[in-house]
Scaffold this motif. Structure first.
Motif, PDB file in Angstrom:
ATOM      1  N   PHE A  78       0.827  -1.198   0.000  1.00  0.00           N
ATOM      2  CA  PHE A  78       0.000   0.000   0.000  1.00  0.00           C
ATOM      3  C   PHE A  78       0.866   1.254   0.000  1.00  0.00           C
ATOM      4  CE2 PHE A  78      -3.743   2.239   0.320  1.00  0.00           C
ATOM      5  CZ  PHE A  78      -3.829   3.038   1.433  1.00  0.00           C
ATOM      6  N   LEU A  79       1.815   1.309   0.948  1.00  0.00           N
ATOM      7  CA  LEU A  79       2.623   2.510   1.071  1.00  0.00           C
ATOM      8  C   LEU A  79       3.512   2.716  -0.145  1.00  0.00           C
ATOM      9  CD1 LEU A  79       3.584   2.351   4.800  1.00  0.00           C
ATOM     10  CD2 LEU A  79       2.077   3.946   3.694  1.00  0.00           C
ATOM     11  N   ILE A  80       4.106   1.637  -0.627  1.00  0.00           N
ATOM     12  CA  ILE A  80       5.024   1.795  -1.739  1.00  0.00           C
ATOM     13  C   ILE A  80       4.273   2.268  -2.976  1.00  0.00           C
ATOM     14  CG2 ILE A  80       5.203  -0.327  -3.102  1.00  0.00           C
ATOM     15  CD1 ILE A  80       7.997  -0.482  -2.496  1.00  0.00           C
ATOM     16  N   SER A  81       3.085   1.730  -3.216  1.00  0.00           N
ATOM     17  CA  SER A  81       2.357   2.139  -4.413  1.00  0.00           C
ATOM     18  C   SER A  81       1.844   3.559  -4.273  1.00  0.00           C
ATOM     19  CB  SER A  81       1.223   1.175  -4.717  1.00  0.00           C
ATOM     20  OG  SER A  81       0.398   1.044  -3.600  1.00  0.00           O
ATOM     21  N   LEU A  82       1.361   3.939  -3.077  1.00  0.00           N
ATOM     22  CA  LEU A  82       0.896   5.310  -2.896  1.00  0.00           C
ATOM     23  C   LEU A  82       2.018   6.306  -3.125  1.00  0.00           C
ATOM     24  CD1 LEU A  82      -1.466   5.254   0.176  1.00  0.00           C
ATOM     25  CD2 LEU A  82      -2.035   5.714  -2.160  1.00  0.00           C
ATOM     26  N   ASN A  83       3.199   5.994  -2.569  1.00  0.00           N
ATOM     27  CA  ASN A  83       4.305   6.929  -2.709  1.00  0.00           C
ATOM     28  C   ASN A  83       4.786   7.036  -4.144  1.00  0.00           C
ATOM     29  OD1 ASN A  83       4.081   7.251  -0.031  1.00  0.00           O
ATOM     30  ND2 ASN A  83       5.958   6.208   0.516  1.00  0.00           N
ATOM     31  N   MET A  84       4.905   5.885  -4.811  1.00  0.00           N
ATOM     32  CA  MET A  84       5.416   5.911  -6.174  1.00  0.00           C
ATOM     33  C   MET A  84       4.424   6.582  -7.119  1.00  0.00           C
ATOM     34  SD  MET A  84       8.381   4.515  -6.048  1.00  0.00           S
ATOM     35  CE  MET A  84       8.870   3.834  -7.581  1.00  0.00           C
ATOM     36  N   LEU A  85       3.128   6.342  -6.903  1.00  0.00           N
ATOM     37  CA  LEU A  85       2.143   6.991  -7.763  1.00  0.00           C
ATOM     38  C   LEU A  85       2.137   8.487  -7.536  1.00  0.00           C
ATOM     39  CD1 LEU A  85      -0.882   4.579  -7.638  1.00  0.00           C
ATOM     40  CD2 LEU A  85       0.424   5.222  -9.621  1.00  0.00           C
ATOM     41  N   GLY A  86       2.491   8.907  -6.300  1.00  0.00           N
ATOM     42  CA  GLY A  86       2.516  10.333  -6.033  1.00  0.00           C
ATOM     43  C   GLY A  86       3.646  11.054  -6.722  1.00  0.00           C
ATOM     44  N   LEU A  87       4.635  10.294  -7.227  1.00  0.00           N
ATOM     45  CA  LEU A  87       5.752  10.946  -7.909  1.00  0.00           C
ATOM     46  C   LEU A  87       5.390  11.380  -9.320  1.00  0.00           C
ATOM     47  CD1 LEU A  87       8.750   8.747  -6.838  1.00  0.00           C
ATOM     48  CD2 LEU A  87       8.323  11.090  -6.231  1.00  0.00           C
ATOM     49  N   LEU A  88       4.290  10.853  -9.864  1.00  0.00           N
ATOM     50  CA  LEU A  88       3.882  11.249 -11.203  1.00  0.00           C
ATOM     51  C   LEU A  88       3.381  12.693 -11.158  1.00  0.00           C
ATOM     52  CD1 LEU A  88       1.873   8.086 -12.117  1.00  0.00           C
ATOM     53  CD2 LEU A  88       4.045   8.746 -13.087  1.00  0.00           C
ATOM     54  N   PRO A  89       3.490  13.427 -12.271  1.00  0.00           N
ATOM     55  CA  PRO A  89       3.049  14.822 -12.243  1.00  0.00           C
ATOM     56  C   PRO A  89       1.550  14.939 -12.030  1.00  0.00           C
ATOM     57  CG  PRO A  89       3.673  14.163 -14.448  1.00  0.00           C
ATOM     58  CD  PRO A  89       4.122  13.074 -13.546  1.00  0.00           C
ATOM     59  N   TYR A  90       1.185  15.984 -11.319  1.00  0.00           N
ATOM     60  CA  TYR A  90      -0.206  16.365 -11.071  1.00  0.00           C
ATOM     61  C   TYR A  90      -0.977  15.412 -10.182  1.00  0.00           C
ATOM     62  CZ  TYR A  90       0.599  19.533 -14.951  1.00  0.00           C
ATOM     63  OH  TYR A  90       1.116  20.470 -15.780  1.00  0.00           O
ATOM     64  N   THR A  91      -0.349  14.348  -9.689  1.00  0.00           N
ATOM     65  CA  THR A  91      -1.104  13.410  -8.863  1.00  0.00           C
ATOM     66  C   THR A  91      -1.106  13.842  -7.410  1.00  0.00           C
ATOM     67  OG1 THR A  91       0.898  12.134  -8.777  1.00  0.00           O
ATOM     68  CG2 THR A  91      -0.775  11.392 -10.295  1.00  0.00           C
ATOM     69  N   PHE A  92      -2.004  13.217  -6.650  1.00  0.00           N
ATOM     70  CA  PHE A  92      -2.124  13.526  -5.231  1.00  0.00           C
ATOM     71  C   PHE A  92      -1.615  12.335  -4.425  1.00  0.00           C
ATOM     72  CE2 PHE A  92      -3.611  15.259  -1.435  1.00  0.00           C
ATOM     73  CZ  PHE A  92      -4.313  14.304  -0.734  1.00  0.00           C
ATOM     74  N   THR A  93      -0.805  12.636  -3.402  1.00  0.00           N
ATOM     75  CA  THR A  93      -0.247  11.577  -2.571  1.00  0.00           C
ATOM     76  C   THR A  93      -0.957  11.557  -1.230  1.00  0.00           C
ATOM     77  OG1 THR A  93       1.809  12.376  -3.497  1.00  0.00           O
ATOM     78  CG2 THR A  93       1.943  10.546  -1.986  1.00  0.00           C
ATOM     79  N   PRO A  94      -1.760  10.558  -0.950  1.00  0.00           N
ATOM     80  CA  PRO A  94      -2.471  10.553   0.334  1.00  0.00           C
ATOM     81  C   PRO A  94      -1.543  10.448   1.535  1.00  0.00           C
ATOM     82  CG  PRO A  94      -3.497   9.048  -1.196  1.00  0.00           C
ATOM     83  CD  PRO A  94      -2.217   9.461  -1.806  1.00  0.00           C
ATOM     84  N   THR A  95      -0.349   9.882   1.348  1.00  0.00           N
ATOM     85  CA  THR A  95       0.521   9.714   2.503  1.00  0.00           C
ATOM     86  C   THR A  95       1.149  11.017   2.966  1.00  0.00           C
ATOM     87  OG1 THR A  95       1.911   8.731   0.816  1.00  0.00           O
ATOM     88  CG2 THR A  95       1.264   7.337   2.626  1.00  0.00           C
ATOM     89  N   THR A  96       0.922  12.120   2.259  1.00  0.00           N
ATOM     90  CA  THR A  96       1.404  13.395   2.771  1.00  0.00           C
ATOM     91  C   THR A  96       0.488  13.939   3.848  1.00  0.00           C
ATOM     92  OG1 THR A  96       0.273  14.465   0.950  1.00  0.00           O
ATOM     93  CG2 THR A  96       2.616  14.134   0.699  1.00  0.00           C
ATOM     94  N   GLN A  97      -0.647  13.296   4.042  1.00  0.00           N
ATOM     95  CA  GLN A  97      -1.569  13.765   5.071  1.00  0.00           C
ATOM     96  C   GLN A  97      -1.247  13.059   6.377  1.00  0.00           C
ATOM     97  OE1 GLN A  97      -3.772  16.108   3.970  1.00  0.00           O
ATOM     98  NE2 GLN A  97      -2.694  15.822   2.040  1.00  0.00           N
ATOM     99  N   LEU A  98      -1.023  13.843   7.418  1.00  0.00           N
ATOM    100  CA  LEU A  98      -0.643  13.254   8.707  1.00  0.00           C
ATOM    101  C   LEU A  98      -1.733  12.339   9.231  1.00  0.00           C
ATOM    102  CD1 LEU A  98       1.549  13.265  10.836  1.00  0.00           C
ATOM    103  CD2 LEU A  98       0.316  15.053  12.021  1.00  0.00           C
ATOM    104  N   SER A  99      -2.988  12.689   8.921  1.00  0.00           N
ATOM    105  CA  SER A  99      -4.100  11.897   9.444  1.00  0.00           C
ATOM    106  C   SER A  99      -3.989  10.451   8.986  1.00  0.00           C
ATOM    107  CB  SER A  99      -5.420  12.500   9.003  1.00  0.00           C
ATOM    108  OG  SER A  99      -5.373  12.821   7.647  1.00  0.00           O
ATOM    109  N   LEU A 100      -3.639  10.271   7.724  1.00  0.00           N
ATOM    110  CA  LEU A 100      -3.529   8.905   7.213  1.00  0.00           C
ATOM    111  C   LEU A 100      -2.415   8.144   7.905  1.00  0.00           C
ATOM    112  CD1 LEU A 100      -4.309   6.915   4.894  1.00  0.00           C
ATOM    113  CD2 LEU A 100      -2.235   7.627   3.834  1.00  0.00           C
ATOM    114  N   ASN A 101      -1.250   8.785   8.031  1.00  0.00           N
ATOM    115  CA  ASN A 101      -0.116   8.067   8.576  1.00  0.00           C
ATOM    116  C   ASN A 101      -0.298   7.750  10.045  1.00  0.00           C
ATOM    117  OD1 ASN A 101       1.025   8.236   6.108  1.00  0.00           O
ATOM    118  ND2 ASN A 101       2.118  10.106   6.539  1.00  0.00           N
TER     119      ASN A 101
END
Lengths: 226, 89
Positions: A78-101
């Motif tokens: 889960f974490l690896i895919s969320l982080n890697m997908l967030g590296l694409l342009p214009y995408t949103f990374t849910p793991t940047t939200q403290l609430s999620l982590n």
């Protein structure tokens, strides 16, 4: 005035929050294996990685802890895919939200503590005092170790959030700088290479997950091992 | 060989004649279950054609990711349009 923090706002489409979609997307990237002898290359690669990772992760834990294999493996994916997908342009990374982590870190840490206290309370409490401490230092050290125990979930959550947020922000800043300098100075060549380097280093987001799961794991086998 | 008669609402979109378009739209299942079912079917078709093949390359996944980037751009457009070079925002 558009600030640099706009990229971290929860995405909405005409008032409908799209957060759920950003979460579900990793699910698309990990399809079920077909009932076939040999799967597609994509699936083979994935299964190899997952198996390799899980066996590596579970090596230091004794058999009682292997019940956690599914949880830890899925957390990692889960974490690896969320982080890697967030590296694409214009995408949103849910793991940047403290609430999620924090939502991920706190319950799992609490589970490890409770399991340890339930199954082997003496040993679990014994972890609060390292061997060989001089007698006068014992009270202070117990307090310190308790504080460090309770700070673990906080550290886990904040570590992931801070690393990812800082990385994204930095990338945006440097990219803006490179863009602005383009008509002015060819120093841009150097700046652009810094952006590229930073992006590569940011694939260390992968290492981020490693750090996350490893620390979680550390707490786990400290409790459940002898 | 003549085509077998199929109900209009169940034809694929490319087989529907222009005059039948209204009937087709009226007959499709727009309930949440129906929407999810259509998403799932679309996904399965894409997946089985491009990704679940023995010797797939990077193309199948790459198309998916580019589509995701394009979709994210559309969703974030309201924020991004302020990033243009303008004297007055």
């Amino acid at each position: 005035m558009a600030s640099f923090f706009d990229q971290f706002m929860s995405p909405t489409l005409m008032g409908i929050p799209l957060m759920a979609l950003a979460f579900v997307l990793p699910w698309l990237m990990f399809p079920n294996p077909a009932p076939r002898w040999i799967n597609s290359r994509f699936l083979t690669l994935q299964s190899w990685f997952i198996n390799r990772f899980t066996s590596q992760l579970l090596m230091p834990i004794n058999v009682g802890g292997h019940n956690w294999a599914l949880v830890l493996a899925s957390l990692m994916i889960f974490l690896i895919s969320l982080n890697m997908l967030g590296l694409l342009p214009y995408t949103f990374t849910p793991t940047t939200q403290l609430s999620l982590n924090m939502g991920l870190a706190m319950p799992l840490w609490l589970a490890t503590v409770l399991i340890g206290l339930r199954n082997q309370p003496t040993a679990a409490l014994g972890h609060l005092l390292p061997e060989g401490t001089p007698v006068p230092l014992i009270p202070v050290l117990i307090i310190i170790e308790t504080i460090s125990l309770f700070i673990r979930p906080l550290a886990l959550g904040v570590r992931l959030t801070a690393n990812l947020t800082a990385g994204h922000l930095l990338m945006q800043l440097i990219a803006t700088a490179a863009f602005v300098l383009l008509p002015l100075m060819p120093t841009v060549a150097i700046v652009t290479s810094v952006v590229l380097l930073l992006l590569t280093i940011l694939e260390v987001a992968v290492a981020m997950i490693q750090a996350y799961v490893f620390v979680l794991l550390m707490s786990l086998y400290l409790q459940e091992n002898v | 060989m003549a085509d077998r008669p199929v109900a209009i609402a169940e034809k694929r979109l490319m087989d529907v004649k222009l005059g039948e378009l209204g009937t087709w739209i009226g007959g499709r299942d727009f309930t949440p279950n129906g929407l999810i079912a259509s998403l799932r079917k679309g996904h399965d078709r894409y997946y089985n054609k491009y990704i679940n093949v023995k010797k797939g390359g990077i193309g199948g996944v790459a198309m998916l990711l580019v589509g995701y980037v394009a979709l994210s751009y559309m969703w974030e457009y309201d924020h991004i349009k302020h990033d243009r070079w303008r004297k007055y925002h």
